[in-house]
Enzyme design. Structure first.
Site, PDB file in Angstrom:
ATOM      1  N   ARG A 151       0.734  -1.090  -0.105  1.00  0.00           N
ATOM      2  CA  ARG A 151       0.139   0.133   0.064  1.00  0.00           C
ATOM      3  C   ARG A 151       0.767   1.194   0.080  1.00  0.00           C
ATOM      4  O   ARG A 151       0.627   2.305   0.901  1.00  0.00           O
ATOM      5  CB  ARG A 151      -0.737   0.151   1.245  1.00  0.00           C
ATOM      6  CG  ARG A 151      -1.735  -1.328   1.352  1.00  0.00           C
ATOM      7  CD  ARG A 151      -2.223  -1.376   2.806  1.00  0.00           C
ATOM      8  NE  ARG A 151      -3.626  -0.609   2.874  1.00  0.00           N
ATOM      9  CZ  ARG A 151      -4.123   0.055   4.093  1.00  0.00           C
ATOM     10  NH1 ARG A 151      -3.362  -0.024   5.274  1.00  0.00           N
ATOM     11  NH2 ARG A 151      -5.146   0.559   3.802  1.00  0.00           N
ATOM     12  N   LYS A 203      -7.361  -3.669  -0.446  1.00  0.00           N
ATOM     13  CA  LYS A 203      -6.421  -3.452  -1.354  1.00  0.00           C
ATOM     14  C   LYS A 203      -7.147  -2.729  -2.628  1.00  0.00           C
ATOM     15  O   LYS A 203      -6.986  -1.660  -3.178  1.00  0.00           O
ATOM     16  CB  LYS A 203      -5.429  -4.330  -1.651  1.00  0.00           C
ATOM     17  CG  LYS A 203      -4.383  -3.788  -2.884  1.00  0.00           C
ATOM     18  CD  LYS A 203      -3.757  -2.397  -2.508  1.00  0.00           C
ATOM     19  CE  LYS A 203      -2.896  -2.018  -3.653  1.00  0.00           C
ATOM     20  NZ  LYS A 203      -1.850  -2.821  -4.173  1.00  0.00           N
ATOM     21  N   GLY A 254      -3.073   5.520 -14.686  1.00  0.00           N
ATOM     22  CA  GLY A 254      -2.003   4.592 -14.899  1.00  0.00           C
ATOM     23  C   GLY A 254      -1.146   3.916 -13.903  1.00  0.00           C
ATOM     24  O   GLY A 254      -1.774   3.990 -12.806  1.00  0.00           O
ATOM     25  N   CYS A 257      -1.651  -0.354 -10.283  1.00  0.00           N
ATOM     26  CA  CYS A 257      -2.571  -0.296  -9.225  1.00  0.00           C
ATOM     27  C   CYS A 257      -3.799   0.271  -9.907  1.00  0.00           C
ATOM     28  O   CYS A 257      -4.782  -0.509 -10.172  1.00  0.00           O
ATOM     29  CB  CYS A 257      -2.275   0.386  -8.156  1.00  0.00           C
ATOM     30  SG  CYS A 257      -0.797  -0.576  -6.963  1.00  0.00           S
TER      31      CYS A 257
END
Length: 425
Positions: A151, A203, A254, A257
């Site tokens: 993260r 997540k 972009g 993730c």
């Protein structure tokens, strides 16, 4: 816990390995790329990240970190391999499967296995756990399997690996505790224990929230273009409300993730995710929107020179994965009527199929400069240099990052304030 094996030495795996090595653990980093392995064993790295070259050199020289092409026996295994998407946007978990199969024969009773790779929900329970069970391991008492998603923000990885809250989801409560203790040994942030599927979804939803919010801002850009309002001013005023936080628009989304994670949810629940799907479509449409605006701005010029400033998906890093700037560049290169010059101070020439010019060379005789990445260099460009070098001092700022005011010799067009703009003549 004395020895840690980190599988995958990319943007997450290498900093993770270095952090544990700095804390005194014996760490072996594993990668299939021989160049990555040989460079690391020489104390050198092939990626850019603030503070990482110095840290790697330190922990390699003191013997705490080494690299290998194959995993070794260890107390803890951390899998940090890529999870790209297929052409149909479904997740490619082949690297996770391969890593799991490679470490399974090396496991010993009491080992902890942690997957840090971003993965679709139920990957730990439905894919990784069965691989370990096939080798005869009891995941209740023998080997402890968990997911702990990364993260961190590129450019701040070494800081956030230590300071950020970590979510650890085990296949059992004991696995959550065992994996959580691995991170408690080195991190200062809170370590929260939960189930594997909850960690996986947390997540994915973090990045999906941002993707949906950016899609709202990008849709506002298109609406603003149609009705004639400054989207940036609208967002500024709307965000003065204490419960409103509209993100900034841009040329697209972009990175590995934000541009990828929402698809991991979609593939598991297609009918239940129309908002997430539409947000992906909106953000994926922005490169075409930018290309069309560029074509409009130079439509009255003969073989205009367009300087493309920035190719990475975010500022001050070298990562071009899923970068909308790269997509925009590829579309512009197809236009024979355009003369394209590219400059990105962070991207190495060997990563590009076009010449990466200096900033001065890219701007010289340019009719239009298009800022696609918010590198600090572009935020603080010399106005006199722009006026002197460019044939037409016109900037199309797709990141809303240029500090130049539009009341001087330089015309600055922001992506959210394009109504009524005329072609360069």
């Amino acid at each position: 816990m004395k020895k840690i094996c980190v599988v995958g030495l990319g943007y997450i795996g290498l900093p993770t390995a270095a952090i544990f090595a700095r804390s005194g653990y014996e760490v072996v980093g594993v990668d299939v790329n021989e160049k990555v392995v040989s460079s690391l064993n020489s104390g050198e790295i092939l990626i850019e990240e603030v503070g990482l070259p110095e840290l790697v050199k330190e922990v390699v020289s003191n013997g705490n970190l080494k690299a290998s092409l194959a995993p070794e026996e260890a107390d803890v295994y951390i899998i940090a391999v890529p999870t790209p998407i297929h052409d149909d946007h479904s997740a490619n978990v082949d690297y996770v499967v391969e890593a799991s199969k490679n470490i399974a024969p090396l496991l010993k009773k009491g080992n902890v296995v942690i997957v840090e790779s971003t993965i679709p929900p139920r990957t730990i329970d439905d894919i990784v756990a069965p691989i370990l069970k096939e080798k005869g391991w009891n995941l209740e008492d023998d080997v402890f399997l968990a997911h702990c998603p990364e993260r961190v923000l590129p450019g701040r990885i070494l800081i956030e690996l230590i300071e950020n809250t970590r979510i650890v989801g085990g296949v059992t409560p004991l696995a959550s505790k065992k994996a959580g203790d691995v991170y408690r040994a080195v991190v200062e942030g809170q370590v929260i224990e939960t189930e594997a599927i909850t960690a996986e979804m947390s997540k994915l939803m973090e990045n999906t929230f941002r993707d949906v919010n950016i899609a709202l801002a990008n849709e506002l850009v298109k609406i603003s273009r149609r009705i004639g309002v400054n989207a940036h001013h609208v967002i500024e005023l709307a965000n003065m409300h204490p419960r409103v936080n509209i993100h900034q628009p841009g040329p697209g989304v972009g990175g590995h993730c934000l541009a990828v994670d929402p698809y991991f949810i979609i593939e598991k629940a297609v009918e239940e995710s129309p908002l997430i799907q539409q947000s992906r479509k909106i953000n994926n449409s922005m490169p075409d929107f930018v290309v069309n605006e560029i074509k409009h701005l130079v439509s009255e010029l003969n073989k205009p020179k367009v300087a493309i400033l920035g190719l990475t998906y975010k500022g001050n890093i070298d990562d071009v994965r899923e970068s909308p700037a790269m997509e925009i560049l590829q579309e512009l290169l197809k236009k024979d009527e355009l003369n394209i010059a590219v400059h990105d101070p962070f991207v190495q020439q060997e990563k590009l199929k076009v010449t990466n010019y200096s900033l001065d060379d890219a701007l010289t005789d340019a009719d239009l400069a298009v800022v696609l990445t918010d590198h600090n260099q572009f935020k603080n460009m010399d106005e006199n240099k722009i006026v002197t070098l460019m044939k037409h001092p016109v900037i199309f700022d797709t990141k809303n990052c240029i500090g130049i005011k539009d009341d001087g010799p330089i015309n600055v067009y922001k992506i959210g304030n394009l109504s009524g703009i005329n072609p360069i003549s």
